[in-house]
Design a protein around this motif. Structure first.
Motif, PDB file in Angstrom:
ATOM      1  N   THR A 541       5.052  -7.110 -40.901  1.00 56.24           N
ATOM      2  CA  THR A 541       4.848  -6.643 -39.773  1.00 56.24           C
ATOM      3  C   THR A 541       5.681  -5.330 -39.432  1.00 56.24           C
ATOM      4  O   THR A 541       5.380  -4.219 -39.250  1.00 56.24           O
ATOM      5  CB  THR A 541       5.173  -7.269 -38.375  1.00 56.24           C
ATOM      6  OG1 THR A 541       6.906  -7.084 -38.267  1.00 56.24           O
ATOM      7  CG2 THR A 541       4.924  -8.728 -37.872  1.00 56.24           C
ATOM      8  N   GLN A 542       6.356  -4.888 -40.510  1.00 53.15           N
ATOM      9  CA  GLN A 542       7.253  -3.502 -40.465  1.00 53.15           C
ATOM     10  C   GLN A 542       6.981  -3.333 -42.269  1.00 53.15           C
ATOM     11  O   GLN A 542       7.154  -3.699 -43.352  1.00 53.15           O
ATOM     12  CB  GLN A 542       8.552  -3.457 -40.023  1.00 53.15           C
ATOM     13  CG  GLN A 542       8.069  -3.870 -38.702  1.00 53.15           C
ATOM     14  CD  GLN A 542       9.679  -3.923 -38.570  1.00 53.15           C
ATOM     15  OE1 GLN A 542      11.328  -3.983 -39.058  1.00 53.15           O
ATOM     16  NE2 GLN A 542      10.272  -3.218 -36.917  1.00 53.15           N
ATOM     17  N   VAL A 543       7.353  -1.813 -42.524  1.00 52.94           N
ATOM     18  CA  VAL A 543       6.963  -1.499 -43.895  1.00 52.94           C
ATOM     19  C   VAL A 543       8.535  -0.705 -43.748  1.00 52.94           C
ATOM     20  O   VAL A 543       9.461  -0.630 -43.646  1.00 52.94           O
ATOM     21  CB  VAL A 543       6.553  -0.066 -43.736  1.00 52.94           C
ATOM     22  CG1 VAL A 543       6.903   0.840 -44.971  1.00 52.94           C
ATOM     23  CG2 VAL A 543       4.982   0.071 -43.727  1.00 52.94           C
ATOM     24  N   VAL A 544       8.649  -1.767 -45.359  1.00 51.80           N
ATOM     25  CA  VAL A 544      10.142  -1.193 -45.618  1.00 51.80           C
ATOM     26  C   VAL A 544      10.286  -0.686 -47.315  1.00 51.80           C
ATOM     27  O   VAL A 544       9.295  -1.398 -47.977  1.00 51.80           O
ATOM     28  CB  VAL A 544      10.885  -2.286 -45.615  1.00 51.80           C
ATOM     29  CG1 VAL A 544      10.902  -3.458 -44.438  1.00 51.80           C
ATOM     30  CG2 VAL A 544      10.334  -3.871 -46.603  1.00 51.80           C
ATOM     31  N   GLY A 545      11.274  -0.160 -47.207  1.00 46.96           N
ATOM     32  CA  GLY A 545      11.538   0.052 -48.737  1.00 46.96           C
ATOM     33  C   GLY A 545      11.169   1.321 -48.743  1.00 46.96           C
ATOM     34  O   GLY A 545      11.238   2.032 -50.098  1.00 46.96           O
ATOM     35  N   LEU A 546      11.435   2.209 -48.421  1.00 51.47           N
ATOM     36  CA  LEU A 546      10.550   3.716 -48.309  1.00 51.47           C
ATOM     37  C   LEU A 546      12.653   4.573 -47.430  1.00 51.47           C
ATOM     38  O   LEU A 546      13.568   4.032 -47.072  1.00 51.47           O
ATOM     39  CB  LEU A 546      10.467   4.819 -46.965  1.00 51.47           C
ATOM     40  CG  LEU A 546       8.854   4.268 -46.694  1.00 51.47           C
ATOM     41  CD1 LEU A 546       8.335   5.668 -45.070  1.00 51.47           C
ATOM     42  CD2 LEU A 546       8.600   4.986 -48.228  1.00 51.47           C
ATOM     43  N   ALA A 547      12.943   5.320 -49.172  1.00 50.79           N
ATOM     44  CA  ALA A 547      14.294   6.263 -49.712  1.00 50.79           C
ATOM     45  C   ALA A 547      14.455   6.354 -48.241  1.00 50.79           C
ATOM     46  O   ALA A 547      13.755   7.173 -47.385  1.00 50.79           O
ATOM     47  CB  ALA A 547      14.050   7.311 -50.404  1.00 50.79           C
ATOM     48  N   GLU A 548      15.668   6.757 -47.560  1.00 51.11           N
ATOM     49  CA  GLU A 548      16.369   7.944 -46.507  1.00 51.11           C
ATOM     50  C   GLU A 548      17.133   9.024 -47.002  1.00 51.11           C
ATOM     51  O   GLU A 548      17.392   8.863 -45.899  1.00 51.11           O
ATOM     52  CB  GLU A 548      17.308   5.924 -46.445  1.00 51.11           C
ATOM     53  CG  GLU A 548      16.872   4.602 -45.700  1.00 51.11           C
ATOM     54  CD  GLU A 548      17.645   3.804 -44.293  1.00 51.11           C
ATOM     55  OE1 GLU A 548      18.769   4.507 -44.432  1.00 51.11           O
ATOM     56  OE2 GLU A 548      17.113   3.543 -43.688  1.00 51.11           O
ATOM     57  N   ARG A 549      16.943   9.548 -47.972  1.00 53.43           N
ATOM     58  CA  ARG A 549      18.159   9.966 -48.224  1.00 53.43           C
ATOM     59  C   ARG A 549      17.134  11.089 -48.418  1.00 53.43           C
ATOM     60  O   ARG A 549      17.954  11.951 -48.379  1.00 53.43           O
ATOM     61  CB  ARG A 549      19.492  10.254 -49.472  1.00 53.43           C
ATOM     62  CG  ARG A 549      20.832   8.302 -49.107  1.00 53.43           C
ATOM     63  CD  ARG A 549      21.621   9.332 -49.705  1.00 53.43           C
ATOM     64  NE  ARG A 549      22.893   7.637 -48.436  1.00 53.43           N
ATOM     65  CZ  ARG A 549      23.351   7.687 -48.790  1.00 53.43           C
ATOM     66  NH1 ARG A 549      22.957   8.987 -47.451  1.00 53.43           N
ATOM     67  NH2 ARG A 549      23.332   6.995 -47.783  1.00 53.43           N
TER      68      ARG A 549
END
Lengths: 629, 319, 174
Positions: A541-549
């Motif tokens: 249900t959600q997109v995970v794995g996009l960079a945070e920095r």
């Protein structure tokens, strides 16, 4: 609030941050506030006009100043308020509605804002210095040509057009790219909110129509500055060429303003009827067909010229035909309200006003769509009434409704319901008192663009009534300002979704954090927040794995929104601001000498080159998050 | 007869348009009432809700066929109405083009901010020029040829016909006819600059004999001055500023950049319909046109009192 | 007052002050200069009121920087048939007006005298046939024909057949 993401995506603080900002929410808010400022300024000009016309043979304002007033009022309202404010709403809301972290091309978005601001200021400062344009917002030649408008007034107008059309085109490109490529996974075109559809359609229209007025105004500047003969009948040019080029843009332009109004309607009605919109496919197809049809109407502004009657008849048919898609949408909305559960808060009041005011304006539009009727009604106050009914009824009333609706999202606080009702009724009654009598004035023979009228024509009473209505409108705008400013600090806290709405912008905090969504959603239905969550869903249900920095967003495919790749986004930078200044100097200089294009182009080239020059630190940071296959 | 009103038609062209107006108004009123009733019904009928009410998602599962039928029916009605209005518009177009062969031909040239009216004739010696005023015979079609000298103007006499633009470099035509005797005011209807607001003209529809008499008088050159004061007035006119721009047939004043004044005293208004043609207004106009119409091309004329009175006496005799 | 605002806005105003949007109006000095110059260029002065006409200082200097005056001068040049002798500046029976040779001087006062009093060899006197304003407008226009008017105020091309360059591109000053 995710502090790492917040640090990555926010604009720098302070004055430097103001100049460097590229967050679409910042740019969107700025555009809306700036547009509202121009609305106030143009409204003051209108108030002066109405005061002059309140009595026959009045001497408050002379003919020269009056001509500048009505020209600047029309120009500012159309180019500096109506179109930009819709673009501002799109810039703010579209990424949120499609589940994106940012718009596509955020720096170009910022550049477009600065160009718009400088162009608008340029127009009003010119008015203060007596160089305000005075040939009408449509600036017909030969009146605006070199012989009959001496000085630089018409050049100021033509170059302001260049500023706003550059800004408009760039924002249109931003909107199209955002809608096509940055949607959350699963948000197929068939699930796109109607607001986004409408803004997408508007952006495409802008792309095709703006070049026409760019061509027309450039030819006008060339005629005035370097003595070309585009519009000189004696040397092979044509006065009617201007009208064709201008109105080929001018008619779609009113749809740039009207279709976003429809976007607001399609967003507010489902929420306040507590059900999904009725007839979604019909509404989408209506939006698209309105856009196409609007390009085939322009000669209805030229019915009084001696174009052959057979040709004019075609445009009568097309002008009547465009009522059909609008009717489809109106019927779908009424059906939605009929079959839903009614919530009569302030946004809904403005929506209801649409049904009264726009429908009346649209019907008078059918009247002027007919060639013989238009031959009597053209260039009279009847048309002034018609255009204000459709523009205010179709766009400004829904816009105020939209502001009450989305103010909690922009600021985190609700606007006052009580003041909202006061504002609505003042505005609604004041508007009708101001503009309805103009229908009768037109039928009684009062032409447009007159700075005064004789005593014995009997037009004094209705004109005085109209001025009284204008005063009421001014009062209502004042109430709105008090409401907005007071609610920003003192309004009830809104929370994420105060209206219980179904679209994605309500799935994040109010106001949204700089990164919009900590984890962009995966969409499986048209109104994602209304989708019933019964059993644990099988797919993510959600997109995970996009960079945070680093600034990273997910790009998806055009039709089905399947994930495609991750894209690095740029950091805030001051170069859009500096480039805008260079462009401003170039454009303003070109009013005085053609060499300004050459010499002024050099700073522009330098600024844009430095803007796009890759920065080592940014590139290294982006490379560091790349994953090898 | 209400002046300059669209819904007070005094000729066939305006009458056809007025008929179309009433038909269109009726249909639009019905549609407007229908939409408002539908909205009111929806308002009254739908139960109340608020943000906490759970949204009704039943429409996602089962299609709303009955509703679709109503919406499509309403749309079909609207489409039928639109087709009707379009056909009615075309019918009126054809009626407007059906006026008979013109008996009077007038060439109208628009200037900033006055109307040059030149009556055509097969015999060139019978042509004559006047300004800001038109006389036409009642009941006979008139062909007006439309030209512009400077910017775009628009000729519009609402009681008689729709408007037509006068565009520099192009020639347009308009046919009209007055069926009732009287005077009909018209006004420029395309923004043309500083004094667009005060560029009117008057059309007098006269019984045919009266029209012929008027035209015969217009063809004659100017009446000779009656009396010493008027003769002095003519001197002032011809030797002073006036002759630089104005013409009076029968004198040496022949300039064409301002209205022809040959039969000036027989005109009802001054300054393109702005003020009545009285001695007082004329004196004010001559001394300082900008107090009446700021921005006009006519300059102020500081004259000695006796020069002014002489000029007034002369101009007053130009019937 | 506070209570009332609470009723309307539903919440106590928070104590933290929010800075308003801080926007710098980026008017460069060049822009300012250009616009101040515009004041003079764009005025439309329709007339000097008649009673003061005899006592008013001639506006000739200002006329050359005033686009409206130059445009009126060009119109009058055409209407009063100056081109009958001077053509569109190239001369014919009368001398050329767009070159740098001036028989009687090119100061505005000289040209004014030429127009109002006439000159030997055929220039008629227009005293009594022209207003003061009109004469000074013509003076300014005549000077613009050889480039003495300010470039941004000088007229552009007319909407007519027009041989040669318009006044805003000429410069044959000596």
């Amino acid at each position: 609030m995710n502090p790492v993401l917040e640090q990555t995506w926010r604009d720098p603080p302070g004055l430097w941050g103001t100049l460097c900002a590229i967050d679409h929410k910042t740019i969107g808010k700025r555009t809306i506030v700036t547009a509202f400022g121009f609305f106030l300024a143009a409204g003051i000009l209108a108030a002066l006009m109405r005061l002059q016309l309140a009595r026959p043979e009045n001497t408050l304002v002379g003919p020269d100043l009056y001509n500048q007033l009505f020209t600047t009022h029309g120009t500012a309202m159309m180019f500096l308020f109506a179109v930009p404010v819709m673009q501002g709403m799109a810039i703010y809301l579209v990424p949120l509605m499609v589940g994106a972290r940012s718009v596509a091309f955020p720096r170009m978005n910022a550049f477009a804002y600065w160009v718009y601001l400088f162009g608008g200021l340029f127009l009003f400062v010119s008015l203060l210095f007596d160089i305000g344009p005075d040939a009408g917002w449509f600036s017909y030649v030969p009146l605006s040509g070199p012989q009959y408008t001496p000085g630089k007034r018409a050049d100021v107008w033509a170059q302001m057009i260049t500023f706003t059309e550059l800004s408009g085109l760039l924002v249109a490109v931003v909107v199209i790219a955002t809608v096509f490529k940055l949607r959350a996974p699963g948000l197929t075109l068939a699930r796109l909110p109607l607001f986004v559809w409408a803004m997408l359609v508007t952006a495409f229209m802008i792309l095709f129509a703006m070049p026409s007025v760019m061509l027309a105004s450039t030819a006008l500047i060339l005629d005035r500055l370097v003595s070309t003969h585009f519009y000189n009948p004696a040397e092979g040019g044509d006065a009617l060429l201007w009208q064709h080029l201008f109105w080929f843009f001018g008619h779609p332009e009113v749809y740039f303003i009207f279709i976003p109004g429809l976007a607001f309607m399609s967003s507010i009605i489902p929420t306040f009827s507590r059900r999904p919109i009725y007839g979604y496919p019909a509404i989408v197809l209506s939006l698209i067909s309105t856009a196409f049809l609007s390009f085939g109407l322009w000669v209805h502004h030229m019915f009084a010229t001696h174009i052959p009657d057979l040709g004019k008849s075609f445009f009568t048919a097309a002008s009547m035909m465009i009522a059909i898609p609008t009717a489809i949408q109106i019927f779908c909305w009424i059906t939605t309200m009929w079959k839903g559960r009614f919530d009569l808060r302030t946004p809904m009041l403005f929506v209801l006003a649409f049904f009264f005011i726009l429908v009346l304006g649209g019907l008078t539009g059918l009247m002027v769509a007919s060639v013989p009727l238009d031959l009597q009604l053209h260039d009279t106050y009847f048309v002034v009434a018609h255009l204000h009914y459709v523009l205010l009824g179709g766009a400004v009333f829904p816009l105020f409704g939209a502001w009450y609706y989305w103010f909690p999202k922009f600021t985190g606080r609700l606007m006052s319901e009580r003041l909202g009702r006061w504002q609505f009724w003042l505005f609604f009654v004041g508007f009708n008192v101001a503009f309805y009598p103009m229908h009768h004035l037109g039928l009684q023979g009062m032409p447009r663009r007159v700075y005064t009228y004789p005593v014995d024509m009997g037009w004094g009473a209705l004109n005085a009534l109209s001025t009284a209505g204008a005063v009421m409108i001014a009062a209502s705008v004042l109430v709105f300002i008090v409401n907005a400013l007071g609610s920003r600090r003192g309004g009830a806290l809104a929370g994420e979704n105060p209206w219980g709405a179904g679209t994605l912008e309500w799935a994040t905090a109010s106001p949204p954090p700089p990164y919009n969504f900590e984890r962009p959603p995966v969409v499986r239905a048209r109104d994602p927040l209304w989708e019933p969550v019964n059993e644990p869903p099988a797919e993510p249900t959600q997109v995970v794995g996009l960079a945070e920095r680093v600034r990273e967003a997910l790009v998806t495919t055009v039709v089905d929104a399947l994930p495609s790749h991750r894209l690095a986004f740029p950091q805030p930078t001051v170069w859009p601001f500096i480039s805008a200044i260079a462009v401003t100097v170039m454009f303003i200089g070109s009013i005085f000498t053609p060499w300004a294009i050459v010499w002024g182009g050099i700073p522009v080239a330098i600024a844009v080159t430095l803007w796009f020059w890759p920065k080592r630190r940014e590139t290294m940071a982006d490379l560091a998050v790349e994953k090898r296959p | 007869m209400p002046v300059q009103e669209i819904l007070a038609s005094a000729g066939p062209q305006a009458a056809h348009i007025e008929a179309l107006w009433w038909v269109t108004l009726a249909i639009c009123a019905v549609v407007f009432a229908g939409v408002l009733l539908a909205v009111a019904w929806a308002l009254l009928r739908a139960p109340r809700g608020d943000p906490a009410t759970p949204p009704d998602l039943s429409s996602l599962d089962k299609p709303e066929r009955g509703t679709a039928f109503i919406v499509i029916a309403a749309l079909a009605l609207c489409t039928a109405g639109l087709i009707f209005l379009t056909v009615a518009s075309y019918v009126t177009d054809r009626r407007l083009a059906a006026l008979g062969a013109p008996e009077v031909q007038i060439e109208l040239t628009a200037h900033r901010w006055w109307w040059e009216v030149r009556y055509q004739d097969a015999e060139p010696a019978r042509m004559f020029t006047t300004a800001n005023e038109m006389h036409i015979p009642v009941g006979k079609p008139v062909l007006v040829t439309l030209k512009a000298d400077d910017v775009i103007h628009s000729f519009w006499v609402p009681n008689l016909a729709g408007k037509k633009d006068l565009i520099p470099g192009r020639v347009a035509t308009l046919t009209m006819q007055a069926d009732a005797p009287g005077s009909y005011r018209g006004q420029c209807a395309e923004f043309c600059g500083l004094q667009h607001a005060k560029m009117a003209l008057v059309v007098f529809a006269d019984p045919p004999e009266q029209y012929q008499a008027w035209a015969a008088a217009e063809r004659k050159p100017a009446l000779p001055p009656a009396g010493e004061q008027a003769e002095h007035g003519r001197e002032v006119f011809v030797n002073g500023r006036c002759a630089m721009c104005h013409a009076i047939q029968g004198t040496s004043a022949g300039a064409r950049t301002a209205p022809d004044l040959t039969h000036f005293a027989s005109r009802a208004t001054l300054a393109a319909g702005t003020v009545p043609n009285t001695v007082g207004h004329l004196a004010g106009w001559i001394l300082d046109p900008h107090s009446i119409k700021p921005g006009v091309n006519m300059p102020a004329n500081p004259l000695d009192p006796d020069e002014l009175h002489a000029l007034l006496a002369y101009l007053g005799g130009l019937r | 007052m506070k209570k009332g605002s609470e009723q309307i806005f539903g919440y106590k105003a928070s104590r933290s002050a929010r800075a308003c949007c801080n926007r710098k109006i980026a008017l460069t000095p060049l822009l300012w200069l250009v616009l101040v110059g515009g004041c003079e260029r764009e005025q439309r002065q329709f007339e000097i009121p008649p009673p003061q006409a005899q006592f008013a200082k001639p506006l000739h200097a200002a006329n050359e920087r005033n686009a409206y005056a130059l445009s009126q001068g060009k119109t009058l040049f055409r209407w009063f048939n100056c081109a009958g002798c001077h053509a569109n500046g190239g001369g014919g029976m009368g001398p050329a007006l767009m070159d740098d040779h001036w028989r009687y001087g090119n100061n505005p006062e000289d040209i004014y005298k030429t127009i109002m009093d006439g000159r030997p060899n055929g220039m008629p006197s227009f005293r009594g046939k022209l207003n003061e304003d009109q004469a000074w407008q013509l003076v300014a226009y005549v000077r613009s024909m050889s480039g003495w008017a300010r470039k941004d105020a000088a007229p552009g091309r007319d909407d007519s057949l027009y041989p040669g360059e318009p006044e805003n591109t000429r410069d044959t000053r000596n």
